[in-house]
Write an enzyme that holds these catalytic residues in place. Structure first.
Site, PDB file in Angstrom:
ATOM      1  N   ARG A  56      -1.448  -7.570   2.100  1.00 51.95           N
ATOM      2  CA  ARG A  56      -2.049  -6.404   2.738  1.00 51.95           C
ATOM      3  C   ARG A  56      -3.466  -6.266   2.182  1.00 51.95           C
ATOM      4  O   ARG A  56      -3.879  -7.013   1.309  1.00 51.95           O
ATOM      5  CB  ARG A  56      -1.209  -5.113   2.577  1.00 51.95           C
ATOM      6  N   ALA A  58      -7.439  -5.298   3.955  1.00 55.13           N
ATOM      7  CA  ALA A  58      -8.111  -5.840   5.143  1.00 55.13           C
ATOM      8  C   ALA A  58      -8.568  -7.300   4.995  1.00 55.13           C
ATOM      9  O   ALA A  58      -8.225  -8.146   5.831  1.00 55.13           O
ATOM     10  CB  ALA A  58      -9.284  -4.931   5.513  1.00 55.13           C
ATOM     11  N   ARG A  93      -0.686  -5.958  12.616  1.00 56.01           N
ATOM     12  CA  ARG A  93      -1.211  -4.684  12.101  1.00 56.01           C
ATOM     13  C   ARG A  93      -2.475  -4.336  12.894  1.00 56.01           C
ATOM     14  O   ARG A  93      -3.333  -5.188  13.083  1.00 56.01           O
ATOM     15  CB  ARG A  93      -1.515  -4.767  10.601  1.00 56.01           C
ATOM     16  N   GLN A 202       0.263   2.151  -3.065  1.00 61.72           N
ATOM     17  CA  GLN A 202      -0.519   0.965  -3.452  1.00 61.72           C
ATOM     18  C   GLN A 202      -1.338   1.205  -4.719  1.00 61.72           C
ATOM     19  O   GLN A 202      -1.621   0.273  -5.467  1.00 61.72           O
ATOM     20  CB  GLN A 202      -1.473   0.557  -2.304  1.00 61.72           C
ATOM     21  N   ASP A 243     -10.922  -0.450   5.769  1.00 63.76           N
ATOM     22  CA  ASP A 243     -10.183  -1.348   6.661  1.00 63.76           C
ATOM     23  C   ASP A 243     -10.948  -1.637   7.937  1.00 63.76           C
ATOM     24  O   ASP A 243     -10.720  -2.655   8.593  1.00 63.76           O
ATOM     25  CB  ASP A 243      -8.820  -0.755   6.988  1.00 63.76           C
ATOM     26  N   LYS A 254      -7.445   3.892   3.798  1.00 63.12           N
ATOM     27  CA  LYS A 254      -6.087   4.388   3.574  1.00 63.12           C
ATOM     28  C   LYS A 254      -6.010   5.912   3.703  1.00 63.12           C
ATOM     29  O   LYS A 254      -6.892   6.618   3.247  1.00 63.12           O
ATOM     30  CB  LYS A 254      -5.633   3.937   2.176  1.00 63.12           C
TER      31      LYS A 254
HETATM   32  O1  MRU Z   1      -2.081  -0.588   4.236  1.00 64.60           O
HETATM   33  P1  MRU Z   1      -2.872  -1.482   3.308  1.00 64.60           P
HETATM   34  O2  MRU Z   1      -2.286  -1.563   1.934  1.00 64.60           O
HETATM   35  O3  MRU Z   1      -3.145  -2.833   3.915  1.00 64.60           O
HETATM   36  O4  MRU Z   1      -4.256  -0.727   3.183  1.00 64.60           O
HETATM   37  C1  MRU Z   1      -5.272  -1.264   2.386  1.00 64.60           C
HETATM   38  C2  MRU Z   1      -6.407  -0.343   2.221  1.00 64.60           C
HETATM   39  O5  MRU Z   1      -6.465   0.714   2.787  1.00 64.60           O
HETATM   40  C3  MRU Z   1      -7.537  -0.822   1.380  1.00 64.60           C
HETATM   41  O6  MRU Z   1      -8.161   0.243   0.740  1.00 64.60           O
HETATM   42  C4  MRU Z   1      -8.542  -1.500   2.309  1.00 64.60           C
HETATM   43  O7  MRU Z   1      -7.939  -2.587   2.971  1.00 64.60           O
HETATM   44  C5  MRU Z   1      -9.717  -1.974   1.625  1.00 64.60           C
HETATM   45  S1  MRU Z   1      -9.273  -3.374   0.667  1.00 64.60           S
HETATM   46  C6  MRU Z   1     -10.387  -4.403   0.305  1.00 64.60           C
END
Ligand code: MRU
Length: 367
Positions: A56, A58, A93, A202, A243, A254
């Protein structure tokens, strides 16, 4: 064990096993209680890894999908199969635009080739995306470090982050955590407030684990504590990932990021979003155009952890019949973002700032 900073090639989030000709990933659903690698051997296993969040973040989602498309072409190099595989990966996703960006990059790399040459070219393109991600995140770290150096706290530099934007969310370094690793390596005393990031935690499961292993002082806090920490002057800056960032500078990240940005602005604390250019969606005029992933309500109603014997257990928290709403991301309006930190430097979060980034992209390489 304290690891060196940056994380070594042996401990990145995704690696290519040349001997076995497969991709290996850390299964992030098992962290922080176990570090397990698993192989991705079929298109289905790639789709499963992304949709169940074994991988997970981005940038990592994009790179995984790129290898998944290469794997699909190795089995069947027709353009029809490429389109089917690409659609399956894209559907895993919806929010992180790096997924679409990486699939388009691999497709462009094979488009004009004869079928027998496509699989190797796709694999090379995926490898290149992985290598570039490492370099770009390191550059984000250097540019973010300049911003951190400009803050002159009385004591340690207190940074608040949210979710996981570390090397687990990319390949190495991370986005928001890259400047923190660079600052720590430069001997700047840093301390990180890590918000747990309900409902999938996370922050607690991944960010705290990463920072602890790198020897960076950090403290976990419940998401609801962040406003009070900002109000009482315990935070020098907020640093998060993204993301998808719209062409006007609105930042999708997030769920819970927006509340931190509001509290940061109300208390005069800078709020930075760190992201590679691949996270900018030039086709989205504003954050309103960004699709927000809705996840299952069971993530809110129950939690998974380990019991005293180390066995994984799911515990139901909510009363019987309770319903939940579970959007995975939110939009922070550009006006609340102090700067966007990219591999090309730091830019104002606005259409003008991103236009400057775009012209810099066309005229120079990063840094
Ligand atoms: O749902 P996730 O865990 O994939 O969400 C990840 C995030 O929101 C991170 O903060 C975002 O991808 C930036 S990571 C470099």
């Amino acid at each position: 064990m304290t690891l060196s900073v940056p994380p070594t090639e042996a401990l990145c989030s995704l690696r290519w096993n040349a001997e076995r000709q497969v991709v290996e990933i850390i299964d992030q659903t098992l962290l922080p209680h176990g570090l397990h690698w698993c192989e991705l051997q079929s298109l289905e296993s790639y789709c499963h890894a992304i949709s169940t969040m074994q991988v997970r973040g981005a940038p990592l989602i994009g790179i995984t999908a790129a290898f998944g498309l290469a794997q699909a072409l190795a089995l069947n190099p027709t353009m029809e199969h490429l389109q089917r595989a690409s659609a399956a990966l894209l559907a895993t996703r919806p929010t992180a635009v790096n997924l679409r960006w990486a699939l388009e990059a691999v497709t462009a790399a094979v488009h004009d080739l004869e079928p027998p040459n496509r699989a190797a070219a796709a694999l090379a393109a995926a490898q290149l995306l992985r290598t570039r991600d490492i370099a770009n995140c390191a550059r984000i770290g250097e540019h973010g470090l300049l911003l951190l150096r400009a803050i002159k706290p009385a004591g340690p530099l207190n940074i608040m982050t949210h979710c996981n934007a570390g090397w687990l969310a990319t390949v190495q370094w991370g986005t928001a955590l890259a400047p923190i690793y660079k600052a720590h390596a430069a001997g700047i005393p840093v301390h990180v407030w890590v918000s747990e990031t309900r409902p999938r935690n996370q922050g607690m499961h991944l960010t705290a684990w990463e920072l602890q292993r790198a020897g960076v002082p950090c403290t976990l806090v419940a998401d609801n504590s962040c406003g009070q920490l900002l109000r009482r002057g315990a935070v020098d800056c907020v640093l998060v990932g993204s993301d998808r960032t719209a062409a006007n500078g609105d930042v999708c990240n997030k769920i819970g990021t927006y509340l931190k940005a509001l509290a940061a602005r109300a208390n005069g604390v800078p709020f930075y979003a760190a992201l590679p250019e691949s996270t900018i969606d030039w086709r989205c005029a504003s954050g309103d155009d960004i699709p927000i992933e809705e996840r299952t309500e069971s993530e809110v109603l129950a939690v998974t952890g380990v019991d005293a014997r180390g066995q994984r257990q799911e515990l139901v928290l909510a009363g019987s019949g309770a319903r939940a709403h579970n959007p995975a991301f939110d939009i922070t309006p550009a006006a609340l973002v102090t700067a966007l930190v990219t591999e090309y430097g730091s830019f104002e979060a606005s259409a003008e700032g991103l236009a400057r980034l775009r012209s810099q992209m066309s005229s120079s390489s990063p840094m």
